[in-house]
Design a protein around this motif. Structure first.
Motif, PDB file in Angstrom:
ATOM      1  N   GLU A 237     -25.530   3.773  18.657  1.00  0.00           N
ATOM      2  CA  GLU A 237     -25.918   2.439  18.195  1.00  0.00           C
ATOM      3  C   GLU A 237     -27.234   2.454  17.425  1.00  0.00           C
ATOM      4  OE1 GLU A 237     -23.902  -0.030  18.133  1.00  0.00           O
ATOM      5  OE2 GLU A 237     -22.377   0.924  19.397  1.00  0.00           O
TER       6      GLU A 237
ATOM      7  N   MET B 276     -23.437  -4.527  16.677  1.00  0.00           N
ATOM      8  CA  MET B 276     -23.820  -3.123  16.607  1.00  0.00           C
ATOM      9  C   MET B 276     -25.325  -2.956  16.777  1.00  0.00           C
ATOM     10  SD  MET B 276     -21.596  -0.978  13.940  1.00  0.00           S
ATOM     11  CE  MET B 276     -21.656   0.505  14.912  1.00  0.00           C
TER      12      MET B 276
ATOM     13  N   GLU C 279     -27.774   1.628  13.221  1.00  0.00           N
ATOM     14  CA  GLU C 279     -28.719   0.649  12.683  1.00  0.00           C
ATOM     15  C   GLU C 279     -29.869   1.318  11.932  1.00  0.00           C
ATOM     16  OE1 GLU C 279     -30.963  -3.437  14.116  1.00  0.00           O
ATOM     17  OE2 GLU C 279     -29.493  -2.508  15.431  1.00  0.00           O
TER      18      GLU C 279
ATOM     19  N   ALA D 236     -25.802  -4.247  20.596  1.00  0.00           N
ATOM     20  CA  ALA D 236     -24.760  -3.597  21.401  1.00  0.00           C
ATOM     21  C   ALA D 236     -25.356  -2.914  22.630  1.00  0.00           C
ATOM     22  CB  ALA D 236     -23.986  -2.583  20.550  1.00  0.00           C
TER      23      ALA D 236
END
Length: 176
Positions: free
Chosen positions: A54, A1, A58, A5
């Motif tokens: 994404e 992730m 994060e 990603a």
């Protein structure tokens, strides 16, 4: 992730962007809040769903819910301000400069995070949307509040790389 990603989704011709994602956002000299808030605000401004999803996933761990909302708020207010102030500037008639905006901008006064961090995020979004008036204004405010040129430069680097990732993924989606 997250950044991994995005890097995995980028095609080989965008290898420079893959590497730059890690060296700008991933190992920034900014504080984690500054770097991830910059990345998230820029991801909103760049409008690519993969990049936004994404980075938001994060960023939450670095910013918390309040920071995420503030970064999205920076992108939202600059979406309005960048268009308004750039247009007034590009028209080239000085009389427009003296006209009040009469647009609500209270989030700038009370962003819910450190005001300097919020200014940094606004500057980075302004780089994406190309508003010179806003870039100058936010850079001046940042420098006046103690931010260094290196910190401003780092936010611009993050802005450029997040935008490049979004543009690349948009192009690939359109061509698929």
């Amino acid at each position: 992730m997250g950044l991994d990603a995005i890097k995995a989704a980028l095609p080989e011709y965008a290898k420079d962007i893959k590497l730059n994602l890690g060296s700008t956002v991933g190992t920034s000299t900014l504080t984690p809040v500054q770097a991830w808030g910059t990345a998230l605000a820029c991801a909103v401004a760049a409008r690519n769903p993969v990049v936004l999803r994404e980075i938001a996933a994060e960023a939450l761990g670095h910013l918390g819910p309040e920071g995420v909302e503030a970064a999205k708020g920076a992108a939202a207010i600059m979406a309005m301000n960048n268009i308004y102030y750039r247009a007034k500037h590009l028209i080239g008639d000085e009389q427009y400069a003296s006209m009040p905006a009469r647009l609500r901008m209270q989030i700038i006064a009370r962003p819910g995070v450190d005001k300097g961090d919020f200014e940094l995020w606004c500057l980075a979004v302004s780089a994406i949307t190309g508003c010179g008036v806003c870039l100058e204004s936010h850079e001046k405010a940042l420098r006046g509040s103690g931010f260094t040129r290196e910190q401003v430069h780092e936010a611009l680097r993050i802005s450029a790389v997040v935008h490049a990732a979004a543009v690349t993924l948009d192009a690939e989606a359109a061509l698929a």
